[in-house]
Scaffold this active site. Structure first.
Site, PDB file in Angstrom:
ATOM      1  N   LEU A  87       0.691  -0.925   0.034  1.00  0.00           N
ATOM      2  CA  LEU A  87      -0.020   0.155  -0.189  1.00  0.00           C
ATOM      3  C   LEU A  87       0.657   1.201   0.298  1.00  0.00           C
ATOM      4  O   LEU A  87       0.117   1.903  -0.598  1.00  0.00           O
ATOM      5  CB  LEU A  87      -0.763   0.527   1.394  1.00  0.00           C
ATOM      6  N   GLY A  88       2.710   1.278   0.510  1.00  0.00           N
ATOM      7  CA  GLY A  88       3.139   2.453   0.495  1.00  0.00           C
ATOM      8  C   GLY A  88       4.751   1.689   1.026  1.00  0.00           C
ATOM      9  O   GLY A  88       4.685   1.207   1.570  1.00  0.00           O
ATOM     10  N   GLY A  90       8.062   3.368   2.994  1.00  0.00           N
ATOM     11  CA  GLY A  90       8.850   5.081   3.831  1.00  0.00           C
ATOM     12  C   GLY A  90       9.700   4.408   4.198  1.00  0.00           C
ATOM     13  O   GLY A  90      10.685   3.389   4.347  1.00  0.00           O
ATOM     14  N   GLY A  93       9.553   1.727   6.646  1.00  0.00           N
ATOM     15  CA  GLY A  93       9.761   0.349   6.273  1.00  0.00           C
ATOM     16  C   GLY A  93       7.931   0.415   5.483  1.00  0.00           C
ATOM     17  O   GLY A  93       8.085   1.484   5.075  1.00  0.00           O
ATOM     18  N   VAL A  95       3.831  -0.962   4.461  1.00  0.00           N
ATOM     19  CA  VAL A  95       2.125  -1.251   4.541  1.00  0.00           C
ATOM     20  C   VAL A  95       1.815  -2.356   3.420  1.00  0.00           C
ATOM     21  O   VAL A  95       1.831  -1.409   2.093  1.00  0.00           O
ATOM     22  CB  VAL A  95       1.778   0.113   5.063  1.00  0.00           C
ATOM     23  N   ASP A 206       3.723  15.420  13.405  1.00  0.00           N
ATOM     24  CA  ASP A 206       3.725  14.675  12.088  1.00  0.00           C
ATOM     25  C   ASP A 206       2.162  14.828  11.200  1.00  0.00           C
ATOM     26  O   ASP A 206       1.793  14.047  10.476  1.00  0.00           O
ATOM     27  CB  ASP A 206       4.439  13.414  11.787  1.00  0.00           C
TER      28      ASP A 206
END
Length: 397
Positions: A87-88, A90, A93, A95, A206
């Protein structure tokens, strides 16, 4: 006589054997007992130091408990963390989407094994988010910490993050003004809960479009509490030696001095509100005028009485001009240079839900421009200042 004595002895032996067998089987069942989603145990992760002392964030002296997912179930749910389920991704880590055997969809945040800072953020999320319950905060289901593998399991939200809508040429047309103001109001209520209404007083630190997820009805849910900090009830401000966050959303005072308060989130909310209205990123906004960022350009337009010209043209003429102009003014109030001038989130929620007169905003805190030096460090310069600062840990996602 022996025959007579043998009967009760045999019964007693049989009884003892039965008890032992029952205890052994109960122990084995206890180890195996779990649903398809998680084991019936607790994820115990040492709590982090808060701003005053090394103690657990709930003040009870106990570690935070979360249901523990078994690693083999997570591997099966994500098809061994296949690229198709990603899903994503960064700095800390990735997702993944997962599907449990009981049909429940989940989102698995898998920590990178090489990220030391990520481990601290993992602990921080475990300690904090398990204690938070609000309709505008993402819901955590549990965690998994086996060997080097560390994961957080969240509810799956099918519409991904807000940035995938407001900054997309096609998807942003799906968000009319009615939906945008609902998203703005929902984010404001979520931050207000963190600052005032939860058991803990939390600063997110954030808040940005990519950390706001959308459910099936496009309702916003704030996520990613890895950088969040606890404030005690009477604490107003804190200092940090490690400046972390995302350029474009962090207030300059924090970036330069490491000082932050609840007004840090207010500043980030103001940036996000203005991005939702304009469908422009503050972090890489390009404009031919004198302003080098979105906030500066909006401020210039506001002073000239042309603030409505910055509204996303895809909204057409379907929005109430007075309401949009009011939201622009609230956004500018949130990003004022001096933190003491920025409204608290309780005032922001009130202003968004009422028609009371608003104060005139003062000059905003202009966001920094960033460059990259030969050492791979990010250097940022203030638009109206000769100060410079080098930040090596900015955005973990």
């Amino acid at each position: 006589m022996l025959a007579i004595l043998g009967v009760p002895v045999a019964v007693m032996v049989l009884f003892v054997v039965s008890i032992v067998y029952w205890l052994v089987m109960k122990k084995k069942r206890g180890k195996r007992q779990s649903t398809d989603s998680y084991e019936s145990s607790a994820c115990r992760v040492p709590s982090l130091e808060d701003s005053t002392s090394r103690r657990n964030h709930d003040g009870t002296g106990r570690d935070s408990n979360l249901p523990v997912f078994d690693l083999k179930n997570i591997i099966a749910a994500t098809n061994n963390f296949s690229v198709a389920n990603l899903l994503g991704k960064g700095g800390f880590g990735s997702v993944y989407k997962g599907l449990l055997k009981n049909g429940m969809e989940i989102a698995v945040k898998k920590l990178s094994k090489n990220s030391r800072q990520g481990i601290e953020q993992f602990k921080n999320e475990v300690v904090l988010i398990a204690k938070l319950h609000h309709r505008n905060l993402v819901r955590i289901l549990g965690c998994c910490a086996q060997g080097e593998e560390k994961m957080l399991i969240y509810e799956y939200l099918p519409n991904n993050s807000l940035d995938s809508y407001i900054f997309d040429e096609t998807k942003r047309s799906w968000l009319d003004w009615g939906k945008r103001i609902e998203i703005i109001y929902g984010i404001a209520r979520g931050i207000l809960y963190l600052h005032q209404d939860s058991r803990l007083r939390i600063i997110h630190r954030d808040l940005k479009a990519s950390n706001v997820l959308l459910d099936i009805a496009l309702n916003p849910k704030i996520s990613d509490f890895g950088m969040a900090r606890i404030f005690s009830g009477d604490q107003i401000e804190a200092n940090t030696n490690c400046v972390v966050g995302t350029l474009g959303y962090m207030s300059p005072k924090y970036a330069i001095q490491g000082l932050f308060s609840i007004k840090f989130d207010v500043f980030s909310f103001g940036v996000l509100l203005l991005e939702i209205i304009t469908s422009k990123r503050n972090t890489n906004y390009n404009h031919n005028g004198p302003s080098s960022n979105l906030i500066g350009h909006i401020w210039d337009q506001w002073k000239e009485g042309k603030a409505m010209e910055i509204v996303d043209p895809l909204l057409g003429e379907t929005y109430p001009a007075n309401e949009v102009l009011r939201c622009i003014q609230i956004g500018l109030l949130c990003v004022q240079d001096h933190a003491t001038n920025r409204p608290a989130m309780s005032a922001v929620v009130f202003m968004l839900s009422s028609d009371t007169p608003l104060p005139s905003p003062k000059q905003p805190a202009f966001i920094f421009k960033s460059t990259c030096n030969t050492k791979g460090q990010t250097t940022i310069e203030g638009a109206n200042s000769i100060n410079e600062i080098t930040i090596t840990k900015i955005d973990g996602r």
